[in-house]
Scaffold this active site. Structure first.
Site, PDB file in Angstrom:
ATOM      1  CG  PHE A  80     -46.507 -12.775   4.639  1.00 37.94           C
ATOM      2  CD1 PHE A  80     -46.350 -11.546   4.025  1.00 37.94           C
ATOM      3  CD2 PHE A  80     -47.294 -13.734   4.010  1.00 37.94           C
ATOM      4  CE1 PHE A  80     -46.969 -11.270   2.808  1.00 37.94           C
ATOM      5  CE2 PHE A  80     -47.912 -13.470   2.795  1.00 37.94           C
ATOM      6  CZ  PHE A  80     -47.747 -12.236   2.188  1.00 37.94           C
ATOM      7  N   GLY A  83     -51.041 -12.516   4.124  1.00 39.08           N
ATOM      8  CA  GLY A  83     -51.272 -12.130   2.743  1.00 39.08           C
ATOM      9  C   GLY A  83     -51.616 -13.334   1.891  1.00 39.08           C
ATOM     10  CG  LEU A 105     -45.593 -18.351   5.798  1.00 36.66           C
ATOM     11  CD1 LEU A 105     -45.329 -19.276   4.614  1.00 36.66           C
ATOM     12  CD2 LEU A 105     -45.115 -16.938   5.497  1.00 36.66           C
ATOM     13  CD  GLU A 106     -51.650 -16.852  10.597  1.00 42.04           C
ATOM     14  OE1 GLU A 106     -52.598 -17.454  10.037  1.00 42.04           O
ATOM     15  OE2 GLU A 106     -51.122 -17.255  11.630  1.00 42.04           O
ATOM     16  CG  LEU A 107     -50.087 -18.145   3.499  1.00 43.19           C
ATOM     17  CD1 LEU A 107     -49.405 -19.273   2.742  1.00 43.19           C
ATOM     18  CD2 LEU A 107     -49.426 -16.815   3.213  1.00 43.19           C
TER      19      LEU A 107
END
Length: 483
Positions: free
Chosen positions: A207, A209, A230-232
């Protein structure tokens, strides 16, 4: 390859059904069945898939750029070429160049007590993988993880953003004409479709976001024990060293902050600089911005803010900071009708303002003066760990200190953004800015099970440590535990 796209490609895009979960469950089942029929594709097959992806996307470069331009209202074609296609081509080329080596088993030591047994790690496709794509770089952030997943031999489902409907529909049409849907499938739809997508029993889910939505994605994935990357985002700091080349630092930072109008997860979010250099920073930024974007109101190299809602959010951040005592130093004009938002440097912003608490994701840039490097490091380390950290310094001791004494997903020295384009570097966050990484070999590993395999030799000593345990066993254990 299938026939060319129809003129109105959106008509062939798969409309979101009333019950998205039922259709998504069926798609996962079809991909899993297809994976079980071919659980370990050869490198030749994987390379064919990567080349097909490259061919279809690059042969429709202009159409994709036009779709992004329409979605944004104004998206710089030069930026699309540089930040989407160049980086993507490098990713595909690297996978084609190195992938056959990546997938080879690697020998590992067994330790003296297991000799003459042998050990190896076998990279194995995970199965059915999911990718959730944001709106800010819709092509790169869909296709780059797809490259990693295909190189690793997986089936893939991709959920595109509803905020880029034309790009998302075109990307779906291009993938549909290139791959069977039980191999690679693009899913489009609203937030309800996105929520259902995140809850699917994938073998891995990536993901990209916001941190807020990342919490929801991880919670949904946990129900199936689906591993996640998770790429935040977060607030990526800049530290300008006391003896740094200030003009160079400002020029470099401005390039990173204006790319995609600051709508980049690794864009610099605030600048720590030696106290007293604020005016020089602002003056240089004003001069340089005018050189980069002459006739700003009509300049086609500057990208618009994605939506009226996001434009209004940026304006609220600036207004709130100003109302609390901050000074705004606009480098150009703002136009709500075209959503063109020139960079604004902010000084004296209060620590409790939303501007200083939340990721900006736009062309606002607060300056935070410091007196000593120790003070700057304390400021960074008192906040959630960022996705990126930027340091401008030529002094090796300063570079070493900042490298060792801060924790960030990635770091660039005397540069902004470029670490994401370095072929051999993994990309990912840490803490609140994400978990896991991809790109290159690390992306291949993310979408693989690195299976450990131990093979026992025909002649071995396994029987020496079998019951009944007696004196011989005691002597052997004593020997094994001996310092």
């Amino acid at each position: 390859m299938k026939q060319d796209l129809p003129e109105d490609f959106t008509r062939d895009a798969h409309d979101a059904p009333e019950d998205p979960r039922a259709a998504l469950d069926a798609l996962v089942a079809a991909q899993r069945e297809a994976f079980l029929r071919d659980p370990f594709p050869s490198w030749d097959a994987r390379a064919r898939h990567l080349k097909a992806l490259r061919d279809v996307l690059f042969s429709h470069r202009d159409a994709l750029a036009e779709a992004m331009n329409a979605d944004f209202g104004q998206r710089s074609k030069a930026e699309v070429a540089l930040a989407e296609f160049v980086v993507l081509k490098q990713e595909i080329d690297a996978a084609l160049r190195h992938g056959a080596r990546w997938m080879k088993p690697r020998r590992r030591p067994v330790g003296k007590w297991l000799l003459p047994g042998r050990a190896k790690v076998v990279p194995q496709p995970l199965g059915v993988t999911g990718i959730v794509v944001p709106w800010n770089y819709p092509l790169l952030l869909a296709a780059s993880p797809l490259v990693c997943a295909l190189a690793a031999g997986n089936r893939v489902m991709i959920k595109m953003s509803e905020l880029t409907p034309r790009t998302s529909a075109l990307f779906e049409a291009l993938i549909d004409k290139t791959f069977a849907r039980d191999h690679v499938a693009v899913v489009n739809g609203d937030a309800a479709v996105g929520a259902a997508f995140s809850a699917l029993p994938f073998d891995h889910l990536l993901f990209t976001g916001s941190t807020r939505v990342g919490h929801e994605v991880m919670r949904a994935a946990a129900a199936n024990l689906t591993p996640v990357t998770l790429e935040l985002g977060g607030k990526s700091p800049v530290i300008i060293g006391e003896a740094a080349r200030l003009n160079y630092a400002v020029d470099s930072l401005l390039l990173g902050k204006t790319l995609n109008a600051g709508q980049t997860c690794i864009a610099p979010d605030y600048v720590l600089l030696p106290r007293g250099k604020e005016e020089a920073f602002i003056a240089r930024a004003r001069t340089r911005f005018a050189q980069l974007y002459p006739d700003f109101a009509s300049n086609r190299d500057y990208t618009s803010i994605i939506s009226a809602r996001h434009f209004e959010r940026l304006q609220r951040l600036a207004d709130e900071a100003q109302a609390s005592g901050a000074q705004l130093h606009a480098l150009g004009t703002h136009d709500a009708a075209t959503r063109r938002f020139a960079p604004v440097i902010v000084t004296n912003a209060g620590a409790q303002t939303t501007l200083m608490q939340e990721e900006i994701f736009g062309p606002l840039l607060p300056l935070v003066p410091y007196d000593t490097l120790d003070e700057a490091l304390r400021y960074v380390n008192a906040r959630p760990r960022p996705l990126s950290l930027y340091l401008y310094a030529d002094d090796p001791r300063t570079v070493e200190r900042v490298t060792r004494e801060t924790v960030a997903g990635g770091m660039s020295v005397n540069e902004t953004l470029m670490h994401i384009a370095a072929e051999g570097l993994p990309f990912g966050g840490v803490g609140a800015s994400g978990m896991g990484a991809y790109h290159g070999y690390e992306g291949f590993v993310t979408f693989s099970k690195m299976k450990p395999v131990f093979t026992q030799a025909r002649l071995n000593a396994r029987g020496l440590i079998a019951p009944p345990y007696g004196k011989r066993f005691a002597l052997l254990i004593k020997l094994m535990l001996k310092g």
